[in-house]
Design an enzyme around this catalytic site. Structure first.
Site, mmCIF file in Angstrom:
data_model
loop_
_atom_site.group_PDB
_atom_site.id
_atom_site.type_symbol
_atom_site.label_atom_id
_atom_site.label_comp_id
_atom_site.label_asym_id
_atom_site.label_seq_id
_atom_site.Cartn_x
_atom_site.Cartn_y
_atom_site.Cartn_z
ATOM 1 N N GLY A 154 0.813 -1.208 0.000
ATOM 2 C CA GLY A 154 0.000 0.000 0.000
ATOM 3 C C GLY A 154 0.845 1.256 0.000
ATOM 4 O O GLY A 154 2.018 1.236 0.374
ATOM 5 N N GLY B 112 -0.276 9.210 1.755
ATOM 6 C CA GLY B 112 0.424 10.466 1.976
ATOM 7 C C GLY B 112 1.513 10.343 3.028
ATOM 8 O O GLY B 112 2.494 11.078 3.016
ATOM 9 N N PHE B 113 1.336 9.403 3.983
ATOM 10 C CA PHE B 113 2.328 9.200 5.037
ATOM 11 C C PHE B 113 3.564 8.506 4.482
ATOM 12 O O PHE B 113 4.683 8.811 4.867
ATOM 13 C CB PHE B 113 1.695 8.349 6.150
ATOM 14 N N ASP C 180 -9.625 11.475 9.516
ATOM 15 C CA ASP C 180 -9.382 11.002 8.151
ATOM 16 C C ASP C 180 -10.160 9.712 7.909
ATOM 17 O O ASP C 180 -9.601 8.706 7.460
ATOM 18 C CB ASP C 180 -7.891 10.785 7.915
#
Length: 924
Positions: free
Chosen positions: A623, A626-627, A739
């Site tokens: 996966g 943004g992190f 989120d």
């Protein structure tokens, strides 16, 4: 629980009431036989007389066996009656005076020129002084469902002839802190009765009258009736049902059905009709009802109906929407239709049901002597609404209609109700000291009606933060009730007649910063716990000097704080608060270091080389976000794990890293991703957590065909488990996720659900309202947050509502194939057209219960309302999702028993235009 007990009592009462009706009819027939048929025949008359006596005894025993209205939980108040008044009216209901429910207002009787249709309406209570006056209905079961009725008859009680058709008397009526309606009195001789079905948010209910400068508010009667929880399915904690009207079709004379015929004491007035157009059908046959009846119209209503004399069609009474309210939420309608004739031969009765010339049901066939009805599952919006029942060409008999109810949804502002513990505490203070002020209704809300001397914060729900009872004539000891006000920072009990010792519990009130006890008759010394707080600057205590003297004062004296001038005291308070605020800022500046230390002490720390071994040199990517990138790996014990490595390019990397690790280390829930460890090795940052092999909900909703898509029941289970995790974060941890999206809902091998990615999570206690950077993912972001940058748990609710719409439609949040239309707008457009089938994911292939889907979609719409205050809490969402799942599971258990099949054949019924059909055996 009380509510369960009253439900069984009501069921027994219905049974006894039916038996009573039977014996009443037998006695009536015996009387006619004795007086008219037998005349001078002595022996038969003696036999009939003995039968009359025996049946009378049985009937009396039945009446004696019926539960009292108090046992049923009825509250029946004759407003304005003399103090201590109690009586039973013609229905057998016990009424009492209102002096124990309210302590403001003035009692009056109506003018003798006016006649009251009921005992209660002959007196009233008027409120000429205060703006808001509230009745407090006690001993309510929180979460239980009730019918509340308020009655008004002006009757020129004040001799001012205030009511004219051109200048009506008007005032607002509230239930708790939510506007119920504006009372509009246009006829001095008419009795106005308003009803609402509501779910109790606390162990009491307030009914308030608010002066809007259009006449003095008054009330004649106030009644509360417990209901079964299954009744009125669109009454929720955050939504009540206000009755527009209720009608009984078919009686041949003017009468109103209520208790005991209706065990819930609803009012069913007679519908006056033109007997040249309509004729009455009446049966003495018993009507069958099953436990799943959602409305339980009384048997006496269902035993009569109207049918056209010559026309093939029947039109209901029309009703209008308010012309001056552009935000009117629409109406729900319930139409009761039972076949009262035992049809023979080729006789048949079938008809279509239209609402404003739009067909809502096809080929409706009312079942014989079985309670049945159709009702709206979504509110309808028309300036004028009328139902028309149209006979089918192959039907030999015209339509029938037994009764009708129409009501509108009321938004309940439950998040604006003061915290329950604070309400209980402040009411106990009022009772302990017999405080005579206009302290009624909610203490904090609405803010313009907050109690005098009571200060509140602006949280949701609000909390009592200050209390000023100086110069209030208080006497006796300092009550422990103050300790129930856990959020209070300022308590002023000065200049009263308080006596006794200063209690230790005042020092256990953790948020108390200022305590003023001066000007009383307190004795003994200040407790050590209070003195310690005073000496360390955590608490400012104001007392009289003599209060602090010990019995052996020559040995040593305590530090004495003598009350100074009011100006000096105010300055001290302000300075103290500024110091506390400055101290808080210093603590927050040290926060990141303390946070990291907590992480080090609570979870396993890996170094970068260990992660390389675990992930086989970061070779298997599962996966990206943004992190950073997420890799698959194995621990030494062969446990599969996921390693999320922070991207070095991310300017927010260290901040989000610390937030996620801290959040996951503090929270523990079966539906939250479990933290295994973390890595902070120089510039290398990573989070290690459990591996979920089936990926995200987002991926499954994008399956290419039906075989790879989740079925409806599986999707319900998944979102229910995700909702439970978010509810835990909100209510158990005081944390906002920030989120929430379908790609952050991960699935285990057996589709167990885990909410992930707490990198943006914030505690409520942090200053979340000051955050000006937009958090979240496009498509899921709360529109109110985008405009105001105000973030709270309702922002998570909005995002979760978007997920619900993804789940039911299978679509993405933003549909690029439809010119970038948002899924919320698309679903609402389709619902406005009355089409649920167009909303549902086609890959279900019809394998779902329509009622479950409707309830689910309605919940999604509630969650995505524009204003955060109008959205439910995650706790409410969990409750509604459980109901959706129960409905679906009920559907999958199988079809009804054969004895019910013939009366519940729904195969030909359309569910278009937001209307549902329900026969008693069905779930809805």
């Amino acid at each position: 629980m009380f509510h369960e007990n009253h439900t069984s009592s009501l069921s027994r009462h219905v049974y006894l009431s039916k038996r009573s009706d039977i014996y009443r009819k037998i006695l009536s027939n015996l009387f006619l036989l004795y007086n008219q048929k037998l005349k001078n025949r002595v022996l038969p008359k003696m036999i009939v007389l003995w039968c009359f006596v025996v049946i009378s005894a049985i009937w009396a025993a039945i009446i004696e066996g019926q539960p009292t209205t108090q046992a049923l939980g009825f509250i029946s108040i004759d407003c304005g009656a003399p103090s201590g008044t109690t009586y039973k009216d013609s229905t057998g209901i016990l009424y009492v005076s209102d002096d124990s429910y309210i302590d403001t207002g003035e009692n009056y009787k109506i003018d003798q020129k006016y006649t009251s249709p009921s005992n209660q309406a002959s007196t009233l209570r008027s409120f000429p002084n205060e703006t808001r006056n509230c009745y407090t209905l006690w001993n309510i079961t929180k979460g239980a469902k009730y019918l509340v009725r308020a009655t008004f008859l002006y009757g020129n009680y004040d001799g001012k002839q205030m009511v004219q058709s051109s200048t009506p008397l008007q005032f607002d009526l509230y239930i708790d802190v939510s506007l119920w309606r504006t009372v509009n009195i246009t006829d001095a001789s008419s009795e106005y009765a308003y009803e609402v079905v509501t779910v109790a948010s606390n162990n009491l209910i307030w009914v308030c009258l608010v002066d809007i400068k259009a006449g003095t508010p008054f009330i004649s009667a106030l009644e509360l009736r417990p209901l079964r929880d299954s009744l009125y399915p669109y009454a929720f904690p955050n939504q009540s049902n206000a009755i527009l009207f209720r009608l009984n079709y078919g009686p041949t004379e003017n009468s109103t059905i209520r208790f005991p015929d209706d065990p819930y004491d609803r009012l069913w007035p007679w519908y006056q009709y033109d007997n040249t157009i309509l004729r009455s059908l009446i049966t003495t046959m018993n009507i069958t009802r099953h436990d799943s009846d959602n409305f339980e119209a009384p048997y006496s209503v269902l035993q009569s109906a109207l049918t056209p004399v010559s026309s093939p069609n029947l039109t209901s009474v029309p009703y209008d929407a308010p012309s001056n309210n552009p935000n009117f939420p629409g109406y729900y309608a319930v139409l009761y239709m039972v076949e009262l004739q035992e049809l023979s031969g080729n006789q048949s009765r079938q008809y279509d049901v239209y609402r404003n010339n739009v067909k809502t049901f096809s080929a409706y066939k009312p079942p014989y002597c079985l309670s049945s009805y159709i009702y709206s599952t979504m509110p309808h919006y028309y300036s004028r609404t009328v139902y028309k029942l149209v006979q089918l060409s192959n039907s030999t008999l015209p339509p029938t209609l037994n009764g009708m109810e129409v009501y509108w949804p009321m938004n309940m502002k439950i998040n604006q109700l003061t915290t329950a513990s604070d309400v209980r505490g402040i009411i106990d203070v009022k009772i302990d000291y017999q405080i005579v002020r206009n302290w009624n209704g909610d203490p904090c809300s609405p803010t313009n009606f907050s109690w005098h001397g009571v200060g509140c914060n602006t949280d949701e729900p609000p909390q009592i933060t200050s209390l000023n009872l100086s110069y209030s004539g208080l006497s006796g000891i300092i009550s422990y009730s103050f300790a129930k006000l856990q959020s209070i920072t300022y308590l002023d009990l000065s200049h009263n007649n308080l006596s006794g010792d200063i209690p230790d519990f005042l020092g256990e009130m953790s948020k108390l910063q200022v305590l003023n006890l001066s000007g009383n008759h307190l004795n003994g010394h200040v407790p050590d716990i209070l003195m310690k707080k005073n000496n360390t600057g955590l608490l400012l205590i104001l007392v009289d000097s003599c209060t602090t003297c010990e019995a052996n004062s020559n040995k040593r004296s305590l530090v004495i704080i003598v009350i100074a001038a009011v100006v000096v005291a105010v300055v001290a308070v302000v300075v103290g608060l500024l110091l506390l605020q400055k101290l808080g800022r210093r603590r927050r500046r040290r926060g990141s270091g303390e946070q990291e230390m907590q992480i080090h002490s609570e979870v396993k720390k890996f170094n970068h080389e260990e992660l390389k071994d675990i992930t086989n040199n970061f070779s298997h990517t599962i996966g990206r976000g943004g992190f950073g990138t997420v890799y698959h790996g194995y621990l030494e014990n062969h446990t599969e794990i996921a390693v999320k490595v922070c991207s070095l390019e991310s300017s927010q990397a260290n901040k989000q890293f610390l937030a996620e690790v801290r959040s996951l280390s503090l929270v523990h829930h079966k539906n939250l991703v479990k933290l295994v460890g973390y890595c902070k090795d120089g510039a290398n940052l990573a989070v290690v957590y459990e591996y979920l092999p089936r990926g995200s909900l987002f991926e499954h909703l994008r399956g290419k065909d039906s075989s790879s898509a989740l079925n409806w029941r599986m999707r319900l289970n998944i979102v229910l488990e995700a909702a439970q995790a978010l509810d835990y974060l909100h209510t158990g941890c005081g944390m906002v996720h920030r989120d929430v999206k379908s790609s952050n809902i991960l699935l285990g091998q057996n589709y167990e659900t885990k909410v992930s990615d707490l990198g943006l999570a914030r505690m409520f206690s942090a200053d979340v309202n000051s955050i000006i950077t937009l958090s979240g993912t496009p498509g899921y972001i709360d529109p109110e947050y985008q405009l105001t940058f105000t973030l709270n748990e309702k922002s998570d609710v909005y995002s979760f509502g978007v997920i619900l719409m993804e789940v039911v439609t299978g679509e993405r949040p933003i549909l690029t194939a439809r010119e970038n239309i948002h899924i919320v707008k698309l679903v609402k457009q389709k619902l406005a057209q009355g089409s649920i089938e167009d909303v549902v994911d086609s890959r279900f292939e019809g394998e779902y219960d329509i009622n479950s889907v409707w309830k689910f979609v309605e919940l999604a719409v509630m969650c995505t309302r524009d204003e955060a205050a109008d959205r439910p809490t995650m706790a409410d969402v969990v409750v509604h999702l459980k109901e959706c799942l129960q409905i679906e599971e009920h559907c999958q258990k199988g079809k009804p028993e054969p004895s019910e099949k013939s009366d519940t054949n729904t195969s030909s019924i359309s569910t278009a235009h937001s209307v549902s059909v329900s026969f008693a055996p069905d779930s809805r």
